[in-house]
Enzyme design. Structure first.
Site, mmCIF file in Angstrom:
data_model
loop_
_atom_site.group_PDB
_atom_site.id
_atom_site.type_symbol
_atom_site.label_atom_id
_atom_site.label_comp_id
_atom_site.label_asym_id
_atom_site.label_seq_id
_atom_site.Cartn_x
_atom_site.Cartn_y
_atom_site.Cartn_z
ATOM 1 N N THR A 89 8.878 0.923 -5.593
ATOM 2 C CA THR A 89 7.960 0.127 -6.409
ATOM 3 C C THR A 89 8.347 0.250 -7.874
ATOM 4 O O THR A 89 8.481 1.361 -8.396
ATOM 5 C CB THR A 89 6.513 0.597 -6.206
ATOM 6 O OG1 THR A 89 6.137 0.332 -4.846
ATOM 7 C CG2 THR A 89 5.561 -0.147 -7.134
ATOM 8 N N HIS B 241 1.402 -5.932 -8.709
ATOM 9 C CA HIS B 241 0.747 -4.632 -8.552
ATOM 10 C C HIS B 241 -0.776 -4.777 -8.560
ATOM 11 O O HIS B 241 -1.489 -3.941 -9.108
ATOM 12 C CB HIS B 241 1.193 -3.674 -9.659
ATOM 13 C CG HIS B 241 1.239 -2.236 -9.223
ATOM 14 N ND1 HIS B 241 2.405 -1.559 -8.976
ATOM 15 C CD2 HIS B 241 0.249 -1.347 -8.976
ATOM 16 C CE1 HIS B 241 2.134 -0.314 -8.617
ATOM 17 N NE2 HIS B 241 0.829 -0.160 -8.602
#
Length: 394
Positions: free
Chosen positions: A157, A281
């Site tokens: 991520t 996100h």
């Protein structure tokens, strides 16, 4: 035994979760940055796309199965890696077990409060999510450890912007210890929700803030969320070469999460990633960035023949899942959606969330005359706002 509290939809689950959780915990889940424009658009974007229902040739069976990075799942919904799920004593293990009952996979965050080894006991299809935290030696150790334990894939991520400012106030970060000062600070919020706190006491534990999957140099010295977060903020961001190094070190199914541009999607494909997730996100990147739904088809068009494309952001209904699939996503991640269920009823709540989404997918397929998610295309959607699609940065 967790008492199951039924809810009919995700909006109801959200309301119930808000009533049950201490205010700082609730604000941490809602999150978003600054004005909260991005998480709001993540949900609003779905309202700007519709379907054209049919009344003839309705399907009598449905195929909702797919695969992500070689892992087969019965529904195109993956439980997203979300950090610090100490909102219910069932934690990540409960969420993983609920996902397994639905025949789907779970992503485990580096910031999780339950270790990978415990999740793999209840769900064999776990993807480990990696953040670039600490030294290169620390990172290598985490990658090798996750591989040796049996994680099905690695998710890197990259889309956290370190922007903690929120117009509605900033909930305090999880503390570096659970000493007297900390208990005095957080105690009133916890005691204001005695039913929430009592669930942990019954299990013989307190809401834990340790992150065993970011153990660093010594497993016996597991850092707290706050300590690890401080190290994360001091760690320079990784370069493209760093991510390529991780990809080669891992050697197995590999995903880059947080893609927002065609350029980044192509770079991910160039370094040999098997999949990407188009994501902002959950609104915790730059506030004002649009919903991934708005530029998903452009990214699919650019790299969909080279790499599997997933997406997330604002999914609250089975029809939302269908819209993302119709725009080219192979599957979707859900984050806040399952956290609401976890907060309400633990594992049973996560199972109910997945059940609501699964049924919603089938109902939508029935309404538009499709028997399989693999039959979906952009032609199945009606644009209700002529300015809906937003070409991303090239």
């Amino acid at each position: 035994m967790t008492t199951r509290v039924p809810f009919k939809n995700l909006a109801e689950a959200e309301r119930l979760a808000k009533r049950r959780l201490p205010k700082p915990v609730w604000l941490a889940i809602k999150a978003g940055n600054e004005q909260g424009l991005t998480p709001a658009d993540n949900e609003r974007a779905f309202t700007e796309l519709g379907f054209s229902p049919t009344v003839f040739e309705r399907p009598t069976s449905f195929d909702t199965s797919t695969s992500i990075m070689g892992t087969k799942v019965d529904i195109p919904v993956i439980v997203s890696p979300v950090g610090a799920q100490a909102i219910h004593p069932d934690g990540e293990v409960g969420a993983a077990r609920a996902a397994a009952r639905h025949g789907t996979a779970m992503g485990l965050s580096s910031w999780a409060t339950d270790p990978l080894s415990e999740l793999l006991k209840v769900n064999q299809d776990v993807f480990f999510q990696l953040y670039w935290v600490g030294s290169k030696a620390d990172i290598e150790k985490r990658v090798v450890d996750a591989k040796e334990q049996g994680a099905k894939g690695l998710i890197v991520t990259l889309d956290w912007s370190h922007t903690p400012r929120r117009d509605w106030g900033v909930p305090p970060a999880p503390p570096s210890n659970m000493g007297l000062k900390t208990m005095m600070t957080f105690g009133p919020s916890a005691l204001a929700r005695p039913r929430w706190f009592s669930k942990f006491l019954v299990r013989g534990r307190i809401p834990d803030v340790k992150v065993p999957n970011l153990w660093g140099r010594d497993k016996r010295d597991i850092p707290t969320f706050g300590t690890a977060w401080g190290e994360f903020e001091r760690t320079p961001a990784p370069t493209w070469d760093d991510i390529k190094w991780i990809r080669e070190l891992w050697g197995g199914p590999f995903m880059v999460k947080g893609i927002n541009t065609i350029r980044d999607a192509r770079l991910a494909a160039d370094l040999g990633a098997d999949a990407i997730s188009v994501s902002n996100h959950g609104g915790n990147n730059i506030d004002g960035s649009p919903s991934p739904l708005r530029y998903l088809p452009y990214i699919v068009e650019a790299v969909g023949d080279r790499i599997e494309v997933m997406a997330d952001g604002g999914v609250r209904r089975g029809s939302d899942v269908v819209k993302m699939l119709a725009l080219g996503a192979k599957a979707v991640f859900i984050g806040r959606a399952y956290l609401y269920g976890l907060a309400v009823s633990g594992e049973a709540g996560v199972h109910d969330v997945l059940d609501i989404l699964r049924n919603g997918i089938r109902e939508t397929l029935y309404g538009i005359g499709k028997s399989s998610i693999h039959e979906l295309s952009r032609d199945d959607l009606m644009v209700l706002n002529g300015d809906f699609f937003v070409p991303p940065t090239q």
